[in-house]
Design an enzyme around this catalytic site. Structure first.
Site, PDB file in Angstrom:
ATOM      1  N   HIS A 116     -26.519  15.714  39.777  1.00 31.93           N
ATOM      2  CA  HIS A 116     -25.626  15.722  40.911  1.00 31.93           C
ATOM      3  C   HIS A 116     -25.550  15.101  42.097  1.00 31.93           C
ATOM      4  CE1 HIS A 116     -23.526  18.131  44.002  1.00 31.93           C
ATOM      5  NE2 HIS A 116     -23.545  19.561  43.839  1.00 31.93           N
ATOM      6  N   ASP A 174      -0.382   4.441   0.937  1.00 36.48           N
ATOM      7  CA  ASP A 174      -1.184   5.241   1.585  1.00 36.48           C
ATOM      8  C   ASP A 174       0.000   5.579   2.877  1.00 36.48           C
ATOM      9  OD1 ASP A 174      -2.362   2.975   2.212  1.00 36.48           O
ATOM     10  OD2 ASP A 174      -3.830   4.137   3.138  1.00 36.48           O
ATOM     11  N   GLU A 186      -5.178   0.964   2.726  1.00 38.91           N
ATOM     12  CA  GLU A 186      -4.731   0.470   3.945  1.00 38.91           C
ATOM     13  C   GLU A 186      -5.147   0.893   5.130  1.00 38.91           C
ATOM     14  OE1 GLU A 186      -3.456  -2.133   6.458  1.00 38.91           O
ATOM     15  OE2 GLU A 186      -2.437  -0.537   5.917  1.00 38.91           O
ATOM     16  N   GLU A 187      -4.082   2.374   5.385  1.00 30.99           N
ATOM     17  CA  GLU A 187      -4.567   2.220   6.642  1.00 30.99           C
ATOM     18  C   GLU A 187      -6.126   2.881   6.980  1.00 30.99           C
ATOM     19  OE1 GLU A 187      -2.726   2.064   8.338  1.00 30.99           O
ATOM     20  OE2 GLU A 187       0.103   2.220   6.949  1.00 30.99           O
ATOM     21  N   ARG A 195      -9.507  -9.697  19.891  1.00 33.74           N
ATOM     22  CA  ARG A 195      -8.432 -10.609  19.451  1.00 33.74           C
ATOM     23  C   ARG A 195      -9.481 -11.573  19.357  1.00 33.74           C
ATOM     24  NH1 ARG A 195      -6.506  -6.433  15.831  1.00 33.74           N
ATOM     25  NH2 ARG A 195      -6.062  -3.844  17.520  1.00 33.74           N
ATOM     26  N   ASP A 240       6.239   1.258   6.166  1.00 31.07           N
ATOM     27  CA  ASP A 240       5.275   0.940   6.417  1.00 31.07           C
ATOM     28  C   ASP A 240       4.288   2.107   5.335  1.00 31.07           C
ATOM     29  OD1 ASP A 240       2.316   0.101   6.464  1.00 31.07           O
ATOM     30  OD2 ASP A 240       2.443   1.071   8.316  1.00 31.07           O
ATOM     31  N   SER A 247      -4.080  -7.697  12.794  1.00 30.10           N
ATOM     32  CA  SER A 247      -4.999  -7.960  12.107  1.00 30.10           C
ATOM     33  C   SER A 247      -4.141  -6.923  10.195  1.00 30.10           C
ATOM     34  CB  SER A 247      -6.808  -7.158  11.908  1.00 30.10           C
ATOM     35  OG  SER A 247      -6.436  -7.334  13.442  1.00 30.10           O
ATOM     36  N   HIS A 270       1.046  -1.091   0.351  1.00 26.79           N
ATOM     37  CA  HIS A 270       0.268   0.152   0.177  1.00 26.79           C
ATOM     38  C   HIS A 270       1.138   1.078   0.168  1.00 26.79           C
ATOM     39  CE1 HIS A 270       0.223   0.950   4.375  1.00 26.79           C
ATOM     40  NE2 HIS A 270       0.546  -0.330   4.346  1.00 26.79           N
ATOM     41  N   HIS A 280       3.152   3.020  12.859  1.00 24.48           N
ATOM     42  CA  HIS A 280       2.368   3.818  12.957  1.00 24.48           C
ATOM     43  C   HIS A 280       2.362   5.393  14.312  1.00 24.48           C
ATOM     44  CE1 HIS A 280      -1.263   1.489  11.612  1.00 24.48           C
ATOM     45  NE2 HIS A 280       0.033   1.345  10.501  1.00 24.48           N
ATOM     46  N   ASP A 294       4.074  -6.379   4.161  1.00 26.70           N
ATOM     47  CA  ASP A 294       3.704  -4.917   4.947  1.00 26.70           C
ATOM     48  C   ASP A 294       3.460  -5.511   6.415  1.00 26.70           C
ATOM     49  OD1 ASP A 294       2.126  -2.748   5.090  1.00 26.70           O
ATOM     50  OD2 ASP A 294      -0.061  -3.611   5.790  1.00 26.70           O
TER      51      ASP A 294
HETATM   52 ZN    ZN Z   1       1.244  -1.383   6.567  1.00 33.20          ZN
END
Ligand code: ZN
Length: 477
Positions: free
Chosen positions: A232, A100, A167-168, A347, A133, A421, A98, A449, A199
């Site tokens: 309150h 992006d 992808e991101e 997960r 990445d 993932s 990817h 990231h 990736d």
């Molecule tokens: Zn990636």
């Protein structure tokens, strides 16, 4: 069959030019998740398309339509489909990457401008958003192709390529394309024998890896509401059912502090590890210290490396992420929030799927809520999800990558499963029905990231040799 020596020499001789090309790619801020940068994702697609054509790839830009992001209708960046070679005697490999990137601002804490590739003066790290990445790996393929184009040498396999720019941001539009063109009805992906995705990352900074599994995900939002406005506590404390109290109680019933999932049936779906699997984990070049270094604190759940690695790779995990609507500012406000939403995700690992797990989660939350006899209201939403993926790591696709790793790095690769993932992996595996390999170029500390993302120079250069050598090994496995 080994890669030609001239190829390996070509890569060394052209290293500086390859790094310059990576610098040109990093300079285009192709952030898919930011509407103001959408034009840059298009620019990046054009740049990559030109680069591919210049090394002999037959390409097409595929319009993926429009989508809505942040209340704005936007044109999706095109996918680039490319191919070289159509020899029925050769295997056909599909490459995915990817172009992006994740958002990045100097003010996030970068030491240098994220969109200017900086070569670190002493350690040679190539620092910039997308270096690892996933522009570095895509350019690794370009480097390989450049050698074959310039020397007129035929590739040992037929290549198909699929590069995307979303992808991101959830790979929007790509699943439809793969399903449309890959379901065996004479579509573009027909004839692919195996897939290689570059990736992801090594487990550590020392040992190359091949990845054969990814966890899936199911993400929930749990809302408890009661009063029609915030109250309150001096007036209403111990007087009404408080939404936050109910919510905290429910969220406290989901997972034990040592990671056991308390929703009946969820952990139980997963078979115990075989002896062979345990041997893989105990053989991985990874220590409790690595985990603690990555976490920045000595807080591993166990001192047993195999347990900790299986926790990340082959068991499901449930994490609590946040509470929306709760008082979270500074100070000591005595509010009773009227409506709060807890967020958590699980997960997943095979054979779990969102379809199998979600009903168990919902039924459990409803029954736990019923036990509270609360007059508040509970609303449960599943926000998004994806299935896990595990490949056969004894397949010839993995064998070729293993031989290539041993040839280039003089070490056997770690066989890993990732805790996270990459949904397109499963789409390729299920739609095309072929083996998918994740062949990482970068290291575990690349900060993909995060701030100061980098790719080590040696990973880019030796990684280019690895990708090329893998193609030669594929031809002979
Ligand atoms: Zn990636």
């Amino acid at each position: 069959m080994p890669a030609p020596t001239e190829f390996l020499q070509f890569v060394d001789q052209n290293a500086d030019a390859f790094i310059q090309r990576l610098s040109d790619a990093v300079a285009i801020p192709s952030i898919s998740g930011d509407a103001s940068h959408r034009k840059d994702v298009f620019k990046m697609a054009d740049w990559l398309n030109d680069q591919l054509k210049a090394v002999g790839v037959e390409t097409q830009l595929v319009d993926l339509g429009k989508h809505i992001m942040d209340d704005e209708e936007l044109q999706l960046p095109p996918a680039i489909l490319g191919r070289i070679g159509n020899d029925p005697k050769k295997k056909t490999v599909l490459l995915y990457g990817h172009f992006d990137v994740q958002p990045a601002n100097k003010s996030d804490g970068w030491d240098t401008d994220p969109f200017t590739l900086v070569v670190h003066p002493t350690n040679g790290q190539l620092i910039g958003r997308g270096s690892s990445d996933d522009k570095g790996p895509i350019l690794g393929w370009l480097n390989v192709l450049q050698y074959h184009f310039q020397t007129g040498k035929e590739l040992p396999v037929n290549l198909k390529m699929c590069f995307e720019g979303m992808e991101e941001s959830g790979s929007e539009g790509l699943d439809d394309l793969v399903k449309r063109e890959g379901s065996g009805n004479g579509g573009w992906f027909d004839g692919v024998d195996c897939v290689c995705i570059s990736d992801n990352y090594w487990l550590n900074t020392r040992t190359p890896a091949l990845t054969y599994g990814l966890r899936g995900l199911t993400y929930f939002k749990l809302t408890v509401s009661g009063p029609s406005r915030d109250l309150h506590s001096g007036v209403f404390g111990r007087t009404v059912h408080e939404p936050m109290t109910d919510l905290i109680h429910l969220m406290g019933q989901l997972v034990s502090p040592t990671g056991k999932i308390l929703i009946p049936g969820v952990d139980e779906m997963v078979p115990p590890p075989t002896e062979e699997e345990k041997a893989i984990y105990s053989g991985l070049d990874y220590s409790i210290q690595d985990i603690q270094d990555a976490a920045g604190a000595a807080i591993a759940l166990s001192d047993d490396k195999v347990n900790v690695l299986m926790g990340r790779m082959r068991y499901p995990s449930l994490s609590l992420h946040g509470i929306e609507g709760a008082f979270s500012g500074v100070g000591a406000k005595t509010v009773i929030p009227a409506k709060v939403s807890g967020k958590f995700s699980i997960r997943l690992v095979p054979p779990q799927t969102p379809d199998a797990v979600n009903p168990l989660v919902i039924a459990y939350l409803q029954s736990e809520f019923a036990k509270l006899n609360s007059k508040n209201k509970l609303h449960i939403e599943d926000l998004h999800g994806g299935k896990p993926w595990v490949a056969d790591h004894k397949h010839w696709n993995f064998e070729a990558a293993k031989r290539a790793t041993e040839a280039v790095y003089k070490q056997s690769p770690d066989l890993t499963r990732e805790g996270g993932s990459i949904p397109v992996t499963l789409t390729f595996a299920e739609t095309l029905g072929v083996n998918v390999l994740l062949l990482p170029m970068g290291r575990g500390d690349d900060g993909a990231h995060s701030t100061n993302e980098k790719l080590d120079r040696s990973n880019f250069i030796e990684g280019t040799k690895l990708l090329g050598t893998y193609l030669y090994e594929l031809a002979s496995v």
